[in-house]
Write a protein that holds these residues in place. Structure first.
Motif, PDB file in Angstrom:
ATOM      1  N   ASN A 146      13.676   6.295  -3.100  1.00 10.62           N
ATOM      2  CA  ASN A 146      13.342   6.996  -2.362  1.00 10.62           C
ATOM      3  C   ASN A 146      13.383   9.166  -2.454  1.00 10.62           C
ATOM      4  OD1 ASN A 146      14.039   5.378   0.071  1.00 10.62           O
ATOM      5  ND2 ASN A 146      15.633   5.709   0.541  1.00 10.62           N
ATOM      6  N   GLN A 147      13.207   9.189  -3.771  1.00 13.09           N
ATOM      7  CA  GLN A 147      13.073  10.339  -4.446  1.00 13.09           C
ATOM      8  C   GLN A 147      11.187  10.514  -4.321  1.00 13.09           C
ATOM      9  OE1 GLN A 147      15.655  12.063  -4.897  1.00 13.09           O
ATOM     10  NE2 GLN A 147      16.565  10.432  -4.445  1.00 13.09           N
ATOM     11  N   GLY A 148      10.503  10.149  -3.888  1.00 13.21           N
ATOM     12  CA  GLY A 148       8.936   9.885  -4.001  1.00 13.21           C
ATOM     13  C   GLY A 148       8.290   9.238  -4.427  1.00 13.21           C
ATOM     14  N   VAL A 149       9.452   8.870  -5.786  1.00 10.78           N
ATOM     15  CA  VAL A 149       8.324   8.318  -7.198  1.00 10.78           C
ATOM     16  C   VAL A 149       7.728   7.618  -7.058  1.00 10.78           C
ATOM     17  CG1 VAL A 149      10.411   8.119  -8.897  1.00 10.78           C
ATOM     18  CG2 VAL A 149      10.319   6.336  -7.872  1.00 10.78           C
ATOM     19  N   SER A 204      18.046   1.268  -7.460  1.00  7.82           N
ATOM     20  CA  SER A 204      16.283   0.839  -6.912  1.00  7.82           C
ATOM     21  C   SER A 204      16.270   2.171  -5.452  1.00  7.82           C
ATOM     22  CB  SER A 204      16.108  -0.681  -6.827  1.00  7.82           C
ATOM     23  OG  SER A 204      16.446  -0.633  -8.226  1.00  7.82           O
ATOM     24  N   LYS A 205      16.887   1.830  -4.790  1.00  4.71           N
ATOM     25  CA  LYS A 205      17.101   2.581  -3.582  1.00  4.71           C
ATOM     26  C   LYS A 205      16.974   3.788  -3.410  1.00  4.71           C
ATOM     27  CE  LYS A 205      18.378   2.977   1.343  1.00  4.71           C
ATOM     28  NZ  LYS A 205      19.654   2.685   2.201  1.00  4.71           N
ATOM     29  N   PHE A 206      17.608   4.452  -4.357  1.00  4.25           N
ATOM     30  CA  PHE A 206      17.827   5.363  -5.137  1.00  4.25           C
ATOM     31  C   PHE A 206      16.703   6.277  -5.063  1.00  4.25           C
ATOM     32  CE2 PHE A 206      18.932   9.018  -7.552  1.00  4.25           C
ATOM     33  CZ  PHE A 206      19.482   9.910  -6.799  1.00  4.25           C
ATOM     34  N   THR A 242       0.665  -1.667  -0.403  1.00  4.17           N
ATOM     35  CA  THR A 242      -0.017  -0.120   0.029  1.00  4.17           C
ATOM     36  C   THR A 242       0.786   1.423  -0.002  1.00  4.17           C
ATOM     37  OG1 THR A 242       0.157   0.065   2.457  1.00  4.17           O
ATOM     38  CG2 THR A 242      -1.956  -1.182   1.088  1.00  4.17           C
ATOM     39  N   THR A 243       1.903   1.279   0.208  1.00  2.17           N
ATOM     40  CA  THR A 243       3.410   2.283  -0.051  1.00  2.17           C
ATOM     41  C   THR A 243       4.705   1.645  -0.038  1.00  2.17           C
ATOM     42  OG1 THR A 243       3.869   1.920   2.996  1.00  2.17           O
ATOM     43  CG2 THR A 243       2.212   3.066   2.433  1.00  2.17           C
ATOM     44  N   ILE A 244       4.849   2.339  -0.454  1.00  3.25           N
ATOM     45  CA  ILE A 244       6.538   2.149  -1.303  1.00  3.25           C
ATOM     46  C   ILE A 244       7.742   1.450   0.268  1.00  3.25           C
ATOM     47  CG2 ILE A 244       8.839   2.929  -2.093  1.00  3.25           C
ATOM     48  CD1 ILE A 244       6.917   4.736  -3.842  1.00  3.25           C
ATOM     49  N   THR A 245       7.770   0.875   1.057  1.00  2.00           N
ATOM     50  CA  THR A 245       8.802   0.071   1.657  1.00  2.00           C
ATOM     51  C   THR A 245      10.368  -0.024   1.343  1.00  2.00           C
ATOM     52  OG1 THR A 245       6.967  -0.459   2.904  1.00  2.00           O
ATOM     53  CG2 THR A 245       8.970  -1.320   3.905  1.00  2.00           C
ATOM     54  N   VAL A 246      11.108   0.746   1.055  1.00  2.00           N
ATOM     55  CA  VAL A 246      12.605   0.498   1.166  1.00  2.00           C
ATOM     56  C   VAL A 246      13.565   0.052   2.240  1.00  2.00           C
ATOM     57  CG1 VAL A 246      14.358   1.692   0.162  1.00  2.00           C
ATOM     58  CG2 VAL A 246      12.579   1.727  -1.176  1.00  2.00           C
ATOM     59  N   SER A 260       8.703  -5.868  -5.711  1.00  2.00           N
ATOM     60  CA  SER A 260       8.216  -6.129  -3.838  1.00  2.00           C
ATOM     61  C   SER A 260       8.494  -4.335  -3.078  1.00  2.00           C
ATOM     62  CB  SER A 260       8.573  -7.626  -2.830  1.00  2.00           C
ATOM     63  OG  SER A 260       9.432  -6.419  -2.422  1.00  2.00           O
ATOM     64  N   TRP A 261       8.856  -3.674  -3.260  1.00  2.00           N
ATOM     65  CA  TRP A 261       9.301  -2.156  -2.388  1.00  2.00           C
ATOM     66  C   TRP A 261       7.967  -1.318  -3.098  1.00  2.00           C
ATOM     67  CZ3 TRP A 261      15.254  -1.445  -3.104  1.00  2.00           C
ATOM     68  CH2 TRP A 261      16.099  -2.708  -2.703  1.00  2.00           C
ATOM     69  N   TRP A 262       7.696  -2.101  -4.325  1.00  2.00           N
ATOM     70  CA  TRP A 262       7.011  -0.603  -5.097  1.00  2.00           C
ATOM     71  C   TRP A 262       6.010  -1.159  -5.906  1.00  2.00           C
ATOM     72  CZ3 TRP A 262       7.663   2.476  -9.499  1.00  2.00           C
ATOM     73  CH2 TRP A 262       8.446   1.289 -11.365  1.00  2.00           C
ATOM     74  N   ARG A 263       5.183  -2.345  -5.866  1.00  2.00           N
ATOM     75  CA  ARG A 263       4.813  -2.745  -6.774  1.00  2.00           C
ATOM     76  C   ARG A 263       3.567  -3.880  -6.219  1.00  2.00           C
ATOM     77  NH1 ARG A 263       6.007  -0.538 -11.983  1.00  2.00           N
ATOM     78  NH2 ARG A 263       4.292  -1.451 -12.974  1.00  2.00           N
ATOM     79  N   ALA A 264       2.728  -4.539  -6.649  1.00  2.00           N
ATOM     80  CA  ALA A 264       1.724  -5.889  -6.189  1.00  2.00           C
ATOM     81  C   ALA A 264       2.502  -6.893  -7.299  1.00  2.00           C
ATOM     82  CB  ALA A 264       0.578  -5.616  -6.415  1.00  2.00           C
TER      83      ALA A 264
END
Length: 884
Positions: free
Chosen positions: A654-657, A649-651, A12-16, A771-775
């Motif tokens: 973390n920019q908010g994309v 990918s973390k960078f 539901t949210t980006i988790t890095v 998995s950090w940002w997509r289903a």
């Protein structure tokens, strides 16, 4: 079908994570993929939407080696790509667990050997510590031995499956099979019966290559030459007039089996001898001198003795010249104990008694001693090194023994069938294409049909019984066959149809065929076994002919050819549309890695040391058909790439994309509007990405996965080393929200595409980032398309190249000045050709920010071989430096 909706871990949210790492990803995702059915084949799909793979079933006897990781990874890359393009991938895996390899492993592991005459012992357990001397091994019944083979094979397969899962193979684990299970035995026996009924299979008593250690017949495709030391012995035969005819032979022990002498018909030295007779030394047997075109005038004395049988050439001469049979070597590799009928009593019989019952080696020593004493050996034996026939899994030279065996017609004695199989080979797409010549050369060099019966225990029984006549002799011309519905059957344990068990092996009763089918006779049916031939018509129709057969180039003559033979006889078609041939793994000395040479690398060690993605990177970097050196340096590069992907990918994230930042059709949702890309450097990045997507897609469609990986990796490093460094200022919002939105869309779109592009090669790192940002799973997401990249085709991709080179020039100037990279550039001049001047202007703002440059002047001018030149760099003193 490809989608990106699978999975229960929808974020539901980006988790890095704070510290992304590769450790533990294999266990985490291999288990998740299996639980969620990520790679499960969906039945009911039309054939045109299916991509089916005839996956090699590894021999489940012992341990896997690094070569398995190499070739199976290459196949898996293709499977993953096809799945992402929308294909429903049929990707089962089997275990080749019948035949000699399993028997050998069981014998050595448990310290047992099989004797079919022994009675079955219920609940038998082998010794806890096997005896070191084979003579002290337990002797067990056929049924007990088979039970031990089954038991150990199952345990081996569990280990193999875990390793393949750790490697990330995207096979459908619900569709595994064993070449000895009920299903495979039924398919193998049914195919044999259909070939028998169509006259594609037949029985014959004939000379066959025989392994004396395993006491089984061996097919031509299983024979390999090994260089061995030997000696030519110059031996005298005697003419009626007392003159001598000298032959030179490496096998003087076969003198009592001699049936003729042969020379080339054009050899003037022996013209007058053709049609006459000579007598053999020691054994005084009369033999005729014959002419045959296979005799070599320049080899030895130019005239040779024909024995039954020293080698396959003897068999050819024997057959074509219609010579008598005087076979002396038995199935145990020893000379017959009884005096043969063609050797007379007296001195010849006494001499034969010196070799009776002896091994070939001991008999040769005895014959050479007798020849020396009789004066029939001229001079000393001349030592040589020459190729000798061995069974590919054997330790002793093969002998030629006359025996009754089953054969399948393969074109070896049928020109029209041979041409048909060559035509079938030309219907297949070969990768690489030149490998087809090996297939055709093998067919053209065949000298007989395929011998498929084996005198072993752990295999698919030949489903045939024979009635016994009044004397208890088998009537081979009237075999008793089972009903197809009764398959699989075991004639050694089940009575023939129409008989009762008490009539086994008694006059007027029946006997079961004691042999099993060659393991290749079952392995040649993997397309039929996997696709449900004769058992699941719907599955078979949607998967056969299969799309791909991947395998090693060294078994074209065995597995690939034999599979083509069975598909032709059973279906009148090719078994698959494509075949991909992988090369060998070479050790640092450029020698093939093999268990027998002791130079293999255990997969578990490198997987634990570098991780699966790193090992896969090394494997996928090698082209099909190319023999490749084992190189841990490549694995280190692969590991560095996977780690860099996590950190880059973390960078980006973390920019908010977010997923919504990805352009249009690149995302599951509507995605960002392409018009948000307003910066020239951003458009250049996406233009370059579009080129990479198009070229990588073309390469993978053509099975050039190594080329695709090279393209994607090169773009990735340009993205991280140049673009990311150039746009950090805009990404943090220093140039306003519109510029930030532009770079965010470019970053998100590129990351999205890179994860998909890398997914077939490094599946664990890509799945982790996804998995950090997509289903769902990246491996069920669509393959990236050029159309998803907006108006990238209207941008100049070389802008990124030019600006990246300029940034490198500024960095180099600071390095040469031995100052920190954050040192401000007060002014610098960049000289470039006209085309590059325009490109630099498009990215000048980002270049200034990334290079911490106050003033950059771009001028048109000559640069020689360089793309551009950075000069007149004036750096701020340390105390005046302003951090960008």
């Amino acid at each position: 079908m490809a989608d990106n909706t699978q999975g229960t871990d929808t974020p539901t949210t980006i988790t890095v994570p704070d510290k992304p790492a590769l450790e533990g990803l294999e266990e985490k995702y291999s288990q998740r993929w299996r639980e969620q059915g990520t790679y499960a084949f969906q039945e009911g799909t039309p054939r045109e939407q299916v991509y089916s793979i005839d996956t090699p079933p590894p021999t489940a006897s012992g341990s896997l080696h690094v070569g398995h990781m190499f070739s199976y990874t290459q196949t898996d890359v293709i499977a993953r790509y096809q799945r992402m393009t929308g294909k429903n991938v049929f990707y089962p895996l089997g275990w080749d667990d019948n035949g000699l390899p399993t028997e050998r492993r069981v014998q050595n592991y448990y310290g047992v050997r099989c004797d079919p005459s022994y009675a079955y012992v219920e609940g038998y357990r082998p010794p806890e510590k096997p005896a070191k001397n084979q003579r002290d091994w337990d002797v067990v019944s056929r049924q007990n031995f088979i039970e031990l083979c089954e038991e150990l094979a199952v345990e081996d397969e569990k280990v193999f499956e875990h390793l393949f899962a750790t490697l990330g193979l995207s096979v459908d684990w619900t569709r595994t099979y064993r070449t000895i299970d009920d299903h495979s035995r039924r398919v193998s026996q049914l195919a044999f019966l259909k070939d028998l009924q169509a006259d594609n299979a037949y029985m014959a008593e004939a000379p066959t290559m025989w392994d004396v250690t395993f006491r089984t017949a061996v097919a031509q495709a299983e024979i390999e030459d090994k260089e061995r030391e030997g000696a030519y012995h110059r031996v005298a035969f005697h003419r009626p007039d007392g003159q001598k005819v000298f032959i030179e032979t490496t096998r003087p022990e076969l003198l009592p089996a001699c049936v003729a002498l042969v020379a080339h018909p054009d050899d003037e030295r022996y013209q007058e001898l053709f049609g006459t007779t000579v007598r053999s030394p020691l054994f005084d047997v009369e033999v005729e001198v014959k002419a045959h075109h296979l005799a070599k005038p320049d080899k030895g004395s130019g005239i040779a003795m024909i024995c039954t049988f020293g080698d396959l050439t003897d068999v050819t001469w024997w057959r074509e010249l219609e010579l008598p049979t005087r076979a002396l070597i038995g199935r145990d590799g020893r000379f017959l104990a009884e005096q043969p009928s063609w050797i007379a009593d007296g001195a010849p019989a006494e001499r034969y008694a010196n070799v009776a019952g002896k091994t070939v080696f001991s008999a040769q020593q005895a014959v050479v001693e007798m020849l020396t004493e009789s004066g029939d050996l001229e001079g000393e034996p001349r030592k040589i090194t020459h190729p000798v026939n061995f069974y590919e899994k054997g330790d002793k030279p093969l002998e030629v023994v006359t025996s009754r065996q089953w054969y399948i017609r393969n074109g070896g004695r049928d020109a029209s069938r041979r041409e048909k199989l060559i035509e079938r080979g030309r219907e297949i797409e070969w990768h690489p294409s030149f490998m087809r010549s090996r297939y055709e050369n093998w067919i053209e060099g065949l000298n007989g049909d395929w011998l498929v019966s084996r005198q072993r225990f752990f295999g698919v029984p030949i489903p045939v019984w024979y009635p016994l006549d009044a004397q208890g002799e088998p009537v081979y011309d009237s075999p008793v066959l089972p009903d197809e519905a009764a398959l699989p059957v075991d004639p050694a344990a089940q009575p023939a149809p129409g008989y009762t068990e008490d009539l086994r092996d008694v006059p007027g009763g029946f006997t079961g065929d004691p042999d099993v089918l060659d393991t290749w006779a079952t392995s040649s049916l993997t397309p039929q076994i996997a696709t449900g031939w004769e058992t699941d018509p719907q599955l078979h129709a949607s998967t056969f002919p299969m799309d791909l057969r991947p395998q090693g180039h060294d078994i074209i003559r065995t597995w690939l050819f034999s599979t083509a033979v069975r598909a032709e006889t059973l279906a009148g078609s090719v078994p698959w549309r494509h075949t991909a041939l992988s090369g060998w793994i070479l050790d640092p000395d450029r020698k093939k890695m093999s268990k027998s040479k002791g130079n293999v690398v255990v997969p578990n060690e490198v997987l634990e040391k570098y991780g699966a993605d790193a090992v896969r990177y090394w494997a996928a970097s090698a082209r099909l058909g190319a023999d490749t050196a084992y190189d841990e340096g490549q694995m280190k590069i692969g590991r560095r790439l996977a780690i860099k992907l996590l950190n880059a990918s973390k960078f980006v994230l973390n920019q908010g994309v977010t997923e919504a930042s990805v352009l249009g059709t690149g995302a599951a949702s509507a995605g960002a509007d392409p018009s948000v890309i307003i910066n020239g450097l951003d458009r250049a990045l996406l233009a370059r990405l579009r080129e990479v997507v198009e070229q990588a897609s073309k390469a993978l469609a053509g099975y050039e996965y190594a080329r695709a990986l090279q393209l994607v990796e090169s773009f990735f490093w340009s993205f991280t080393d140049d673009y990311v460094e150039l746009v950090k200022d805009r990404a943090y919002g220093a140039q306003g929200p519109e510029q930030q939105a532009s770079v965010h869309a470019a970053l998100a779109t590129t990351l999205d595409a890179l994860l998909r592009l890398f997914a077939p090669f490094i599946p664990f790192a890509t799945e982790e980032v996804w998995s950090w940002w997509r289903a769902g799973s990246v491996h069920r997401a669509p393959w990236p398309s050029a159309e998803s990249l907006g108006q990238a085709d209207q941008a100049d991709p070389e802008i990124l190249t030019a600006v990246g080179v300029a940034l490198s020039g500024l960095r180099k100037s600071k390095s040469e000045a031995k100052v920190k990279q954050r040192t401000e550039v007060l002014s610098a001049t960049i000289t470039a050709p006209a085309a590059q001047v325009e490109q630099l202007q498009a990215g000048l703002g980002d270049l200034k920010a990334a290079g911490n440059a106050r003033e950059l002047t771009v001028v048109e001018g000559e640069t020689g071989d360089a793309l551009l030149l950075v000069g007149d760099v004036r750096l701020a003193p340390p105390e005046e430096t302003v951090q960008a």
